[in-house]
Scaffold this active site. Sequence first.
Site, PDB file in Angstrom:
ATOM      1  N   ASN A   3      -3.957  -1.262  12.551  1.00 38.14           N
ATOM      2  CA  ASN A   3      -3.718  -1.632  13.941  1.00 38.14           C
ATOM      3  C   ASN A   3      -4.920  -1.311  14.823  1.00 38.14           C
ATOM      4  O   ASN A   3      -5.281  -2.102  15.697  1.00 38.14           O
ATOM      5  CB  ASN A   3      -2.464  -0.921  14.443  1.00 38.14           C
ATOM      6  N   ARG A  30       6.935 -10.007  -7.004  1.00 35.85           N
ATOM      7  CA  ARG A  30       6.318 -11.045  -7.829  1.00 35.85           C
ATOM      8  C   ARG A  30       6.162 -10.588  -9.283  1.00 35.85           C
ATOM      9  O   ARG A  30       5.615  -9.529  -9.554  1.00 35.85           O
ATOM     10  CB  ARG A  30       4.954 -11.422  -7.245  1.00 35.85           C
ATOM     11  N   LYS A  82       3.834   3.748  18.269  1.00 33.13           N
ATOM     12  CA  LYS A  82       2.441   4.209  18.196  1.00 33.13           C
ATOM     13  C   LYS A  82       1.507   3.117  17.688  1.00 33.13           C
ATOM     14  O   LYS A  82       0.298   3.137  17.978  1.00 33.13           O
ATOM     15  CB  LYS A  82       2.349   5.461  17.324  1.00 33.13           C
ATOM     16  N   SER A 106       0.818  -1.215   0.000  1.00 31.65           N
ATOM     17  CA  SER A 106       0.000   0.000   0.000  1.00 31.65           C
ATOM     18  C   SER A 106       0.849   1.261   0.000  1.00 31.65           C
ATOM     19  O   SER A 106       0.608   2.190  -0.780  1.00 31.65           O
ATOM     20  CB  SER A 106      -0.922   0.004   1.224  1.00 31.65           C
ATOM     21  N   SER A 112       0.414   9.362   8.012  1.00 34.90           N
ATOM     22  CA  SER A 112       0.240   9.258   6.554  1.00 34.90           C
ATOM     23  C   SER A 112      -0.395   7.935   6.163  1.00 34.90           C
ATOM     24  O   SER A 112       0.307   6.952   5.978  1.00 34.90           O
ATOM     25  CB  SER A 112       1.603   9.387   5.864  1.00 34.90           C
ATOM     26  N   SER A 157      -6.784   2.784   9.804  1.00 38.50           N
ATOM     27  CA  SER A 157      -5.691   2.185  10.573  1.00 38.50           C
ATOM     28  C   SER A 157      -5.866   0.675  10.733  1.00 38.50           C
ATOM     29  O   SER A 157      -6.834   0.206  11.335  1.00 38.50           O
ATOM     30  CB  SER A 157      -5.610   2.838  11.955  1.00 38.50           C
TER      31      SER A 157
END
Length: 344
Positions: A258, A34, A193, A12, A140, A256
């Site tokens: 996470n 790949r 973070k 990404s 970002s 996000s």
Amino acid sequence: MSTSITLFGAGSWGTALAVHLAAAGRDVTLWARRDEAVERMRTTHRNPTYLSDIEIPPSVHVTSDLEAAAGASSLWAVAVPSQNLRSVATRIAPLTRPGTTVVSLAKGIENETLQTMSQVLADELGGMEAQQIGVLYGPSHAEEVAENQPTTLVAAAPTEPRAEWVQDAFMTERLRVYVNTDVVGVEIGGSAKNVLAIAAGIGDGVGYGDNAKAALVTRGLAEIRRLGIAMGAKPRTFAGLAGIGDLLVTCMSPHSRNRYLGEQIGNGMTLEEIESEMDMVAEGVRTTQSVQDLARHHDIEMPVTEAVHRVLFENRRPEDMVDELMTRSAKREHWLPQGLRNVS
């Protein structure tokens, strides 16, 4: 500016930067591991796996030829998951040339060595001077960068001229880059973070409100700052883009990974179930282990990190995480271990 940039890694973040920088007129080479992914990107101008709804400009040179990618530029940005960085660095090490600058876009701490990403690069790129290695971090999300939305980053390198050179290379009308020479502070803030984002997501999943999230973010930042100072970072770095900036966007945003992972844990899913359904890596899972190990090594108290570790790896109930944090012994708000109290 006509700087050529090679991006190693077509996930990404690598894809988003390739799209953004090419649209801004940079000469961009994007290396993907790949062959089939490269062929799809060349023919459809879409990444088949990441940000597949974003068009890749025809000017982006997409290749799986590592030597060709390395030879296309003297500025290399490595955008692979943190635990894979060493293997890629090993492969590109023989291809470095005098004047090459290598910047890590990966955020994390290597599990086995507890090294930051710049330290991993320095290990593997042994012939390079330390000043040739840096990082580019900050709040970002890849999706927004690819869509040309306003974003700010911080370029960190051991010397200001090198950091300024990276700044100039990546700065566009919608990507504003600042300079910092506190590399370790930027790396600790940008990596740890992700642990706090998991904690914030767990709170979301359990059903806690804004008060609890604000507490997790601010107290989490305090413990990241303690660890960073113990490792030689400058305290002011954690008030910047790689500190509070990156922490806020990662803990609050629906983009996000996470935070999402933590939310699903709060909803009752297991870590194995969540990781099996996610297409992308949530760096915070591995970073939780590394940050806890670093905290123990430096004798730094990091209660939020410890609570996340217990939920992820010790089968503790998510509901217990906040209960344990709320019933700890009373503390001063601005507290540092005695050996660090003279640091300002």
